[in-house]
Design a protein around this motif. Sequence first.
Motif, PDB file in Angstrom:
ATOM      1  N   LEU A  16      50.662  45.688  44.144  1.00 54.25           N
ATOM      2  CA  LEU A  16      51.367  44.933  43.056  1.00 54.25           C
ATOM      3  C   LEU A  16      51.340  45.467  41.319  1.00 54.25           C
ATOM      4  CD1 LEU A  16      53.467  42.573  43.290  1.00 54.25           C
ATOM      5  CD2 LEU A  16      51.606  41.193  43.267  1.00 54.25           C
ATOM      6  N   TRP A  17      50.472  45.471  41.305  1.00 56.77           N
ATOM      7  CA  TRP A  17      50.437  45.585  39.659  1.00 56.77           C
ATOM      8  C   TRP A  17      50.920  46.963  39.258  1.00 56.77           C
ATOM      9  CZ3 TRP A  17      49.233  41.716  36.160  1.00 56.77           C
ATOM     10  CH2 TRP A  17      49.254  42.822  34.277  1.00 56.77           C
ATOM     11  N   TYR A  18      50.392  47.929  39.886  1.00 58.46           N
ATOM     12  CA  TYR A  18      51.626  49.052  39.113  1.00 58.46           C
ATOM     13  C   TYR A  18      53.383  48.769  39.643  1.00 58.46           C
ATOM     14  CZ  TYR A  18      53.959  53.777  39.934  1.00 58.46           C
ATOM     15  OH  TYR A  18      54.554  54.172  39.243  1.00 58.46           O
ATOM     16  N   ASP A  19      53.508  48.137  40.886  1.00 52.05           N
ATOM     17  CA  ASP A  19      55.005  48.238  41.004  1.00 52.05           C
ATOM     18  C   ASP A  19      55.340  47.384  40.121  1.00 52.05           C
ATOM     19  OD1 ASP A  19      54.564  49.823  43.406  1.00 52.05           O
ATOM     20  OD2 ASP A  19      54.130  48.645  44.772  1.00 52.05           O
ATOM     21  N   ARG A  20      54.851  46.467  40.151  1.00 49.23           N
ATOM     22  CA  ARG A  20      55.310  44.835  39.566  1.00 49.23           C
ATOM     23  C   ARG A  20      56.385  45.756  37.758  1.00 49.23           C
ATOM     24  NH1 ARG A  20      59.585  41.521  40.545  1.00 49.23           N
ATOM     25  NH2 ARG A  20      59.163  40.052  40.189  1.00 49.23           N
ATOM     26  N   HIS A  31      49.534  56.835  40.253  1.00 50.57           N
ATOM     27  CA  HIS A  31      49.562  55.238  41.711  1.00 50.57           C
ATOM     28  C   HIS A  31      48.896  55.708  42.410  1.00 50.57           C
ATOM     29  CE1 HIS A  31      48.735  51.669  42.256  1.00 50.57           C
ATOM     30  NE2 HIS A  31      49.466  51.988  43.506  1.00 50.57           N
ATOM     31  N   GLY A  32      47.902  55.964  43.029  1.00 54.77           N
ATOM     32  CA  GLY A  32      47.382  55.657  44.470  1.00 54.77           C
ATOM     33  C   GLY A  32      46.928  55.573  45.352  1.00 54.77           C
ATOM     34  N   SER A  33      46.188  55.442  46.420  1.00 56.72           N
ATOM     35  CA  SER A  33      44.771  55.146  47.639  1.00 56.72           C
ATOM     36  C   SER A  33      44.276  55.497  48.224  1.00 56.72           C
ATOM     37  CB  SER A  33      45.748  53.410  47.824  1.00 56.72           C
ATOM     38  OG  SER A  33      46.325  53.818  48.869  1.00 56.72           O
ATOM     39  N   THR A  93      45.379  60.787  46.915  1.00 57.82           N
ATOM     40  CA  THR A  93      46.619  61.310  46.431  1.00 57.82           C
ATOM     41  C   THR A  93      47.311  60.835  45.074  1.00 57.82           C
ATOM     42  OG1 THR A  93      47.372  60.581  48.333  1.00 57.82           O
ATOM     43  CG2 THR A  93      46.655  62.998  48.282  1.00 57.82           C
ATOM     44  N   TRP A  94      48.081  61.189  44.900  1.00 54.42           N
ATOM     45  CA  TRP A  94      49.296  61.054  43.822  1.00 54.42           C
ATOM     46  C   TRP A  94      50.123  59.786  44.409  1.00 54.42           C
ATOM     47  CZ3 TRP A  94      46.003  58.668  40.076  1.00 54.42           C
ATOM     48  CH2 TRP A  94      45.267  59.194  39.770  1.00 54.42           C
ATOM     49  N   GLU A  95      50.665  58.394  45.170  1.00 55.86           N
ATOM     50  CA  GLU A  95      51.960  58.048  45.970  1.00 55.86           C
ATOM     51  C   GLU A  95      52.840  57.766  44.398  1.00 55.86           C
ATOM     52  OE1 GLU A  95      50.478  54.858  47.018  1.00 55.86           O
ATOM     53  OE2 GLU A  95      48.689  56.147  49.210  1.00 55.86           O
ATOM     54  N   ASN A  96      52.455  58.313  43.302  1.00 52.60           N
ATOM     55  CA  ASN A  96      53.030  57.317  42.558  1.00 52.60           C
ATOM     56  C   ASN A  96      52.813  58.520  41.445  1.00 52.60           C
ATOM     57  OD1 ASN A  96      52.951  54.802  43.704  1.00 52.60           O
ATOM     58  ND2 ASN A  96      55.574  55.194  43.208  1.00 52.60           N
ATOM     59  N   VAL A  97      53.917  59.730  40.602  1.00 51.14           N
ATOM     60  CA  VAL A  97      53.880  60.024  40.013  1.00 51.14           C
ATOM     61  C   VAL A  97      55.277  60.097  39.024  1.00 51.14           C
ATOM     62  CG1 VAL A  97      53.702  63.151  39.562  1.00 51.14           C
ATOM     63  CG2 VAL A  97      53.188  62.427  41.418  1.00 51.14           C
ATOM     64  N   TYR A 152      44.188  53.027  43.016  1.00 48.03           N
ATOM     65  CA  TYR A 152      43.844  53.683  40.992  1.00 48.03           C
ATOM     66  C   TYR A 152      44.780  53.768  40.907  1.00 48.03           C
ATOM     67  CZ  TYR A 152      43.424  57.188  44.679  1.00 48.03           C
ATOM     68  OH  TYR A 152      44.893  58.269  45.814  1.00 48.03           O
ATOM     69  N   SER A 153      45.155  53.658  39.438  1.00 52.61           N
ATOM     70  CA  SER A 153      46.281  54.122  38.609  1.00 52.61           C
ATOM     71  C   SER A 153      45.253  54.808  37.566  1.00 52.61           C
ATOM     72  CB  SER A 153      47.062  52.636  37.984  1.00 52.61           C
ATOM     73  OG  SER A 153      47.896  52.210  38.981  1.00 52.61           O
ATOM     74  N   ALA A 154      46.021  55.892  36.649  1.00 55.05           N
ATOM     75  CA  ALA A 154      45.660  56.857  35.965  1.00 55.05           C
ATOM     76  C   ALA A 154      46.937  56.451  34.714  1.00 55.05           C
ATOM     77  CB  ALA A 154      45.056  57.885  36.028  1.00 55.05           C
ATOM     78  N   LEU A 155      47.004  56.493  33.131  1.00 49.31           N
ATOM     79  CA  LEU A 155      47.239  57.257  32.605  1.00 49.31           C
ATOM     80  C   LEU A 155      47.016  58.072  32.074  1.00 49.31           C
ATOM     81  CD1 LEU A 155      49.509  56.193  30.854  1.00 49.31           C
ATOM     82  CD2 LEU A 155      47.858  55.041  28.817  1.00 49.31           C
ATOM     83  N   LEU A 156      47.848  59.016  32.014  1.00 50.80           N
ATOM     84  CA  LEU A 156      47.833  60.876  31.708  1.00 50.80           C
ATOM     85  C   LEU A 156      48.730  61.154  30.983  1.00 50.80           C
ATOM     86  CD1 LEU A 156      46.580  61.536  35.995  1.00 50.80           C
ATOM     87  CD2 LEU A 156      44.957  61.271  33.709  1.00 50.80           C
TER      88      LEU A 156
END
Length: 551
Positions: free
Chosen positions: A222-226, A380-382, A367-371, A345-349
């Motif tokens: 939610l925090w990433y999506d929102r 972002h991924g899990s 894996t990254w579900e969102n790039v 997990y989310s990463a700022l890269l």
Amino acid sequence: MWLKQVLPVLAALMGKSMVDAKAVFAHFIVGNVQAFSQADWETDIATAQAAGIDGFALNIAAGDTSNGVSVQKAFDAADAKGFKLFFSFDYAAWGAWDKNAIVSYINTYKGRASYYLQGSQPLASTFEGPDNATDWFDIRSSTGAFFMPDYSSKGPQWAVNSGVVDGLFSWDAWPDGASDMTTATDQLYKNVLGGKPYMMPVSPWFFANVYNKAWVWRGEDLWYDRWQQVLQVQPELVEIITWNDYGESHYIGPLWDSEMGLFVSGNAPFNYAAGHPHDGWRLFLPYLIQQYKTGSATISQEGLSTWYRLNPNTACTADVTGNDPAGHGQQYVDPALVLQDRVFYSALLGSSATVSVSIGGVVQQGTWENVPAGGAGIYHGSVPFNGGTGQVVVTISRNGVTISEVLGASITTSCESGIENWNAWVGSATGAAPSLPGTTITTSTTSTTTSSTTTTTTPPGQQVCVSGVGSGNYQGLCSFSCSYGYCPAGVCTCTAFGTQRAPPPSTGQKGYPLAGLPDRCSYLGLCSFVYDHGYYPDTACSSDPAGASGC
């Protein structure tokens, strides 16, 4: 053809939106901080400012005798720190407010340098209180307030029809059941408001087992999506729910021992906030807020944020429901289905990197579900627990070199009082400057309107939506149209931006929603676009113009 027609409109609207003032607030429960000194207020304010937050919405309950002293300290601290505040009058906690008391609060503080003004008017909001909506005709007249209440229990159409609102705040920040959050409610508010400002809610989590509230809603992604949805919707204001509501587990502020009395007074089975910091959710806020306000942001330091529950979802007695069947009339869902046993997990890269997760010494390649488009931004991924317990270690690396690493709390099947803790543990770590120093990411900053009053988003420059999703009957439509730059918010969610792809040649065929389709007017733009480009979904669209009647 479609892109050539819409780009001039986008450019005009983009120029307008960039001059509109935007601000981000955090909802602050004043009743929790009776023991706060002015210095304590200044500490929390400094922490919020470091995260890029503009101000606090001060939630004060009617009849709380601590309000006067706490509010005075809050404004003294905010004046000293150059921070903004406004009142959010809570009509649900201890009952309805007397309108004269509200007038007194607003008139006493609206002249302070720290009181937030919407235009030239002092902003005022509520948590619920629609039964007292007519009081606000007199309150607005007596204070000059700009009134943006939360009347979510009645909905935006009722609120606008009341004639008393200048804008609206929605409390609808969480998805229903075992599903992810969409922008459908946000788009409904914007459509109903018809140009009046909208304050969009953003929240990272929800779990409550206190004051007869005992349910969970899905958080997790939610925090990433929102925040991606904020960039898409582009509301006039944003309010984070919350800074310090420990009872509902959606706090992003620091843990204060002095604020934990609600777990006793509210008959909670145990203090489920203790040992569960949420500070890591603030790590990327400066970047995200700058994106929201200006359309671009600079990565000066790479970093990692991770969150997960410490108890697997069948470890102990649940003691809560999934959804809230009683208070919100929702269908019961097993909480073990609502919240998943995964490490998020989310990463700022500044450029692509790899992620690995160790649980109790067993390492998984993540894996990254969102790039992000272009390779720079928030990834972002899990990964699943896979039945593992023990310490969690999340590592981001590039070419064999560790960028950042979080040594997290341990997952355990041992539960306090034998009851499941559905709260999240959040950790974060920063790294060095990115491999592309000063990388600037350009994001969505504006919208264009179709005949069905849904909106699409296109970032400045050459980036458009290149991938998107929709739920239910919208799935195929969104998948097709978003890949070619047309991704209407509220029904579709853009998942990636990039270089415009040429859509299939125009067929000249006109498409309309199927007559009798529920909420058919929301399909207008999609059906027109997909038919014009040779995609004919027979479950949603047809060539019969009767489907557009009345839209």
